[in-house]
Design a protein around this motif. Sequence first.
Motif, PDB file in Angstrom:
ATOM      1  N   GLU A  68      47.952  34.662  67.970  1.00 46.96           N
ATOM      2  CA  GLU A  68      49.003  34.696  66.948  1.00 46.96           C
ATOM      3  C   GLU A  68      48.636  33.808  65.758  1.00 46.96           C
ATOM      4  O   GLU A  68      48.841  34.186  64.604  1.00 46.96           O
ATOM      5  CB  GLU A  68      50.341  34.240  67.550  1.00 46.96           C
ATOM      6  CG  GLU A  68      50.960  35.253  68.476  1.00 46.96           C
ATOM      7  CD  GLU A  68      52.208  34.733  69.180  1.00 46.96           C
ATOM      8  OE1 GLU A  68      52.812  33.731  68.705  1.00 46.96           O
ATOM      9  OE2 GLU A  68      52.578  35.316  70.212  1.00 46.96           O
ATOM     10  N   LYS A  69      48.082  32.626  66.034  1.00 45.80           N
ATOM     11  CA  LYS A  69      47.659  31.727  64.953  1.00 45.80           C
ATOM     12  C   LYS A  69      46.559  32.382  64.114  1.00 45.80           C
ATOM     13  O   LYS A  69      46.571  32.301  62.893  1.00 45.80           O
ATOM     14  CB  LYS A  69      47.162  30.395  65.518  1.00 45.80           C
ATOM     15  CG  LYS A  69      48.264  29.449  65.939  1.00 45.80           C
ATOM     16  CD  LYS A  69      47.663  28.138  66.447  1.00 45.80           C
ATOM     17  CE  LYS A  69      48.702  27.091  66.681  1.00 45.80           C
ATOM     18  NZ  LYS A  69      49.055  26.347  65.491  1.00 45.80           N
ATOM     19  N   ALA A  70      45.611  33.023  64.776  1.00 50.32           N
ATOM     20  CA  ALA A  70      44.511  33.689  64.062  1.00 50.32           C
ATOM     21  C   ALA A  70      45.048  34.816  63.190  1.00 50.32           C
ATOM     22  O   ALA A  70      44.629  34.977  62.040  1.00 50.32           O
ATOM     23  CB  ALA A  70      43.473  34.215  65.047  1.00 50.32           C
ATOM     24  N   GLU A  71      45.977  35.592  63.723  1.00 52.17           N
ATOM     25  CA  GLU A  71      46.545  36.710  62.969  1.00 52.17           C
ATOM     26  C   GLU A  71      47.332  36.247  61.749  1.00 52.17           C
ATOM     27  O   GLU A  71      47.380  36.942  60.743  1.00 52.17           O
ATOM     28  CB  GLU A  71      47.417  37.574  63.879  1.00 52.17           C
ATOM     29  CG  GLU A  71      46.593  38.380  64.877  1.00 52.17           C
ATOM     30  CD  GLU A  71      47.427  39.075  65.946  1.00 52.17           C
ATOM     31  OE1 GLU A  71      48.672  38.865  65.996  1.00 52.17           O
ATOM     32  OE2 GLU A  71      46.825  39.810  66.750  1.00 52.17           O
ATOM     33  N   SER A  72      47.940  35.072  61.824  1.00 49.18           N
ATOM     34  CA  SER A  72      48.728  34.584  60.684  1.00 49.18           C
ATOM     35  C   SER A  72      47.868  33.819  59.666  1.00 49.18           C
ATOM     36  O   SER A  72      48.360  33.436  58.617  1.00 49.18           O
ATOM     37  CB  SER A  72      49.887  33.706  61.160  1.00 49.18           C
ATOM     38  OG  SER A  72      49.405  32.509  61.703  1.00 49.18           O
ATOM     39  N   SER A  73      46.605  33.627  59.981  1.00 47.99           N
ATOM     40  CA  SER A  73      45.705  32.967  59.025  1.00 47.99           C
ATOM     41  C   SER A  73      45.016  34.025  58.166  1.00 47.99           C
ATOM     42  O   SER A  73      44.985  35.203  58.512  1.00 47.99           O
ATOM     43  CB  SER A  73      44.671  32.111  59.760  1.00 47.99           C
ATOM     44  OG  SER A  73      43.790  32.925  60.492  1.00 47.99           O
ATOM     45  N   ASN A  74      44.475  33.585  57.026  1.00 48.96           N
ATOM     46  CA  ASN A  74      43.746  34.492  56.122  1.00 48.96           C
ATOM     47  C   ASN A  74      42.332  33.993  55.950  1.00 48.96           C
ATOM     48  O   ASN A  74      42.123  32.802  55.702  1.00 48.96           O
ATOM     49  CB  ASN A  74      44.409  34.545  54.740  1.00 48.96           C
ATOM     50  CG  ASN A  74      45.777  35.164  54.771  1.00 48.96           C
ATOM     51  OD1 ASN A  74      46.094  35.960  55.639  1.00 48.96           O
ATOM     52  ND2 ASN A  74      46.604  34.788  53.820  1.00 48.96           N
ATOM     53  N   LEU A  75      41.373  34.891  56.065  1.00 45.26           N
ATOM     54  CA  LEU A  75      39.988  34.554  55.742  1.00 45.26           C
ATOM     55  C   LEU A  75      39.845  34.780  54.247  1.00 45.26           C
ATOM     56  O   LEU A  75      39.666  35.896  53.780  1.00 45.26           O
ATOM     57  CB  LEU A  75      39.010  35.422  56.538  1.00 45.26           C
ATOM     58  CG  LEU A  75      37.527  35.087  56.365  1.00 45.26           C
ATOM     59  CD1 LEU A  75      37.235  33.640  56.706  1.00 45.26           C
ATOM     60  CD2 LEU A  75      36.679  36.022  57.215  1.00 45.26           C
ATOM     61  N   LEU A  76      39.980  33.706  53.491  1.00 48.90           N
ATOM     62  CA  LEU A  76      40.032  33.785  52.036  1.00 48.90           C
ATOM     63  C   LEU A  76      38.651  34.034  51.440  1.00 48.90           C
ATOM     64  O   LEU A  76      38.480  34.922  50.603  1.00 48.90           O
ATOM     65  CB  LEU A  76      40.636  32.494  51.483  1.00 48.90           C
ATOM     66  CG  LEU A  76      40.883  32.411  49.989  1.00 48.90           C
ATOM     67  CD1 LEU A  76      41.838  33.505  49.518  1.00 48.90           C
ATOM     68  CD2 LEU A  76      41.437  31.033  49.638  1.00 48.90           C
TER      69      LEU A  76
END
Length: 186
Positions: A68-76
Amino acid sequence: MKYFSLLFFLLLFTSCKKDPKNIDPNAYLTAEAQEEFKYSIIRHADRLVKKATHQTKFDSIFDEEYKEKAESSNLLYYYIDKQTGVHYFALTKIAPSLIVKRVATVGKIEYDKEGGIASYEEGFRTWKMEEPELNEKTATLFEKYIEGEDLSSYYTANSKGEFYIEFPDDKTYYDKEERLWKNSQN
């Protein structure tokens, strides 16, 4: 002869300029690979989930929470140095705030022959900012970081009231062996 000299200097000047690096994650990773990448580093780049410790954070019992944490992060931003094989990243996550703000973690990774993480290091974390400001400032810092430039002028103590890098600072440093930020006063 005058024109030849002018042409020569123009060619010399333009050939000395650095080519801009493509830092768009889509140039290197598919959407699926970006999700896999975020998940592969989230246990290092984000806070511990409830009940996890640094010794237990890789236990499978925490997989769903880290997913869930990974999904809510963005690879900018993302960049692979073709000469060294080092992968650079800028990952953002939502930061606690009254209005939506994000913080960026910028670092680099080296992989072993089996594709596992051989080396992971966070270069810096930004202050929390609204997305347009964060994206712009992080792009500037990211490009300097992958070029190996000194970023100390962007540290809070040196940035003349402008907020860029929250840490490292005079008290906080990144321990590459333990893969965590530490306070030098403890």
